[in-house]
Write a protein that holds these residues in place. Sequence first.
Motif, short mmCIF file in Angstrom:
data_model
loop_
_atom_site.label_atom_id
_atom_site.label_comp_id
_atom_site.label_asym_id
_atom_site.label_seq_id
_atom_site.Cartn_x
_atom_site.Cartn_y
_atom_site.Cartn_z
N SER A 13 -1.25 -12.95 -36.18
CA SER A 13 -1.17 -13.64 -37.47
C SER A 13 -1.86 -15.00 -37.45
CB SER A 13 0.29 -13.84 -37.87
OG SER A 13 0.95 -14.65 -36.92
N GLY A 14 -2.22 -15.48 -36.26
CA GLY A 14 -2.88 -16.77 -36.15
C GLY A 14 -1.96 -17.92 -35.78
N LYS A 15 -0.83 -17.61 -35.15
CA LYS A 15 0.13 -18.66 -34.79
C LYS A 15 -0.48 -19.71 -33.86
CE LYS A 15 3.34 -16.16 -33.00
NZ LYS A 15 2.61 -14.87 -33.13
N THR A 16 -1.18 -19.23 -32.84
CA THR A 16 -1.71 -20.16 -31.85
C THR A 16 -2.77 -21.07 -32.45
OG1 THR A 16 -1.23 -18.64 -30.02
CG2 THR A 16 -2.92 -20.32 -29.63
N THR A 17 -3.65 -20.51 -33.24
CA THR A 17 -4.68 -21.33 -33.89
C THR A 17 -4.04 -22.37 -34.79
OG1 THR A 17 -6.33 -19.56 -33.81
CG2 THR A 17 -6.68 -21.30 -35.44
N ASP A 39 4.96 -18.11 -25.67
CA ASP A 39 4.41 -16.77 -25.52
C ASP A 39 4.04 -16.51 -24.05
OD1 ASP A 39 3.05 -14.34 -25.67
OD2 ASP A 39 2.09 -14.85 -27.57
N PRO A 40 4.55 -15.42 -23.45
CA PRO A 40 4.19 -15.11 -22.06
C PRO A 40 2.69 -14.94 -21.84
CG PRO A 40 6.09 -13.81 -22.75
CD PRO A 40 5.57 -14.49 -23.98
N GLN A 41 1.96 -14.60 -22.91
CA GLN A 41 0.50 -14.50 -22.78
C GLN A 41 -0.15 -15.87 -22.66
OE1 GLN A 41 -1.05 -12.15 -26.02
NE2 GLN A 41 -0.07 -10.28 -25.30
N ALA A 42 0.60 -16.91 -23.01
CA ALA A 42 0.17 -18.31 -22.81
C ALA A 42 -1.17 -18.62 -23.46
CB ALA A 42 0.12 -18.63 -21.32
N SER A 43 -1.38 -18.12 -24.67
CA SER A 43 -2.67 -18.34 -25.35
C SER A 43 -2.92 -19.82 -25.62
CB SER A 43 -2.69 -17.56 -26.67
OG SER A 43 -2.58 -16.18 -26.44
N LEU A 44 -1.88 -20.55 -26.00
CA LEU A 44 -2.07 -21.97 -26.27
C LEU A 44 -2.39 -22.73 -24.98
CD1 LEU A 44 -1.99 -23.88 -28.71
CD2 LEU A 44 0.40 -24.36 -28.16
N CYS A 45 -1.77 -22.34 -23.89
CA CYS A 45 -2.07 -22.94 -22.59
C CYS A 45 -3.50 -22.63 -22.17
CB CYS A 45 -1.09 -22.45 -21.53
SG CYS A 45 0.59 -23.07 -21.70
N ILE A 58 0.22 -29.44 -23.48
CA ILE A 58 0.79 -28.12 -23.80
C ILE A 58 1.72 -27.72 -22.66
CG2 ILE A 58 0.27 -25.74 -24.43
CD1 ILE A 58 -1.00 -27.80 -26.31
N ILE A 59 2.95 -27.37 -23.01
CA ILE A 59 3.95 -27.04 -21.99
C ILE A 59 4.39 -25.59 -22.15
CG2 ILE A 59 6.19 -27.63 -21.01
CD1 ILE A 59 5.94 -30.38 -22.30
N PRO A 60 4.18 -24.75 -21.13
CA PRO A 60 4.73 -23.39 -21.19
C PRO A 60 6.23 -23.44 -20.99
CG PRO A 60 3.68 -23.76 -19.06
CD PRO A 60 3.44 -25.00 -19.87
N VAL A 61 6.98 -22.86 -21.91
CA VAL A 61 8.43 -23.00 -21.90
C VAL A 61 9.10 -21.66 -22.22
CG1 VAL A 61 10.42 -24.17 -22.93
CG2 VAL A 61 8.25 -25.39 -22.70
N ASP A 84 4.82 -22.97 -30.49
CA ASP A 84 4.08 -21.72 -30.73
C ASP A 84 4.91 -20.58 -30.14
OD1 ASP A 84 2.14 -19.84 -31.30
OD2 ASP A 84 0.92 -20.32 -29.54
N THR A 85 5.40 -19.70 -30.99
CA THR A 85 6.32 -18.65 -30.54
C THR A 85 5.59 -17.35 -30.23
OG1 THR A 85 6.76 -17.94 -32.81
CG2 THR A 85 8.16 -19.67 -31.92
N MET A 86 6.33 -16.41 -29.71
CA MET A 86 5.80 -15.08 -29.44
C MET A 86 6.30 -14.11 -30.52
SD MET A 86 8.25 -14.12 -26.19
CE MET A 86 7.59 -12.46 -26.00
N PRO A 87 5.50 -13.08 -30.85
CA PRO A 87 5.97 -12.10 -31.82
C PRO A 87 6.90 -11.08 -31.16
CG PRO A 87 3.78 -11.51 -31.06
CD PRO A 87 4.12 -12.83 -30.41
N HIS A 88 7.57 -10.30 -31.97
CA HIS A 88 8.38 -9.17 -31.50
C HIS A 88 9.55 -9.60 -30.61
CE1 HIS A 88 4.87 -7.19 -33.02
NE2 HIS A 88 4.13 -7.52 -31.99
N ALA A 89 9.91 -10.88 -30.64
CA ALA A 89 11.03 -11.35 -29.81
C ALA A 89 11.98 -12.12 -30.70
CB ALA A 89 10.52 -12.21 -28.67
N GLU A 90 12.91 -11.39 -31.31
CA GLU A 90 13.78 -12.00 -32.31
C GLU A 90 14.60 -13.14 -31.75
OE1 GLU A 90 17.45 -10.58 -35.19
OE2 GLU A 90 15.82 -9.18 -34.76
#
Length: 205
Positions: A13-17, A39-45, A58-61, A84-90
């Motif tokens: 959806s463009g969360k990271t951008t 996000d475990p994919q760490a796109s923002l990082c 940017i802090i991976p948390v 910046d959150t991850m999808p599919h993880a309520e």
Amino acid sequence: MKTISVVTRKGGSGKTTLSACLAVSAVQNSLVTVALDLDPQASLCLWSDLRDEDQPPIIPVPASRITQVLEGADKEGCDLAIIDTMPHAEGSILTAARSADLCLIPVRAAVLDLGAIAQTVDICKLAAVPYVAVINAVKSKALLNEAKQAIASLGLELCPIPIWDRTDYPRSMGAGLTPTEYAPEEKAAREVSRLYKWVFQQIHA
């Protein structure tokens, strides 16, 4: 310190951008800013790794540590935190939403994306936090109008600044930048600046 969480159950959806654009704009407006990458994919990082600048940090948390990291940032004098959150993880989205002063729900002007809004809205309602939709990657006025109608039918507040499908977004992100750094005089940069100003007004209303 104010906190903005960028949340949605829909991937791509463009969360990271959006998170990067707002974080950089805040720094450009002299706010001490930190961004949390859940996000475990760490796109923002990964985007941050491409940057020559060390701001914003940017802090991976993991979601379980959001509260502690935000408290630490507040004590260190941060003005703004963006999550910046991850999808599919309520559960992760709910934790991020509960930590926020405002949730932004980016949604592409497409049927499948619009259909996923309701799930995200339910999470924001459970968190009891203000939330607004941001229409992202708009390709035409017709699709923009359809998206506005769909969002209105849900009774969801809509950010008045849509983000259009412009090449400066992927080009700048691929260079570890955002449009306001990459091409500050172009349409994408002006769009991001307007969005930042609007969001800033919402969290300081």
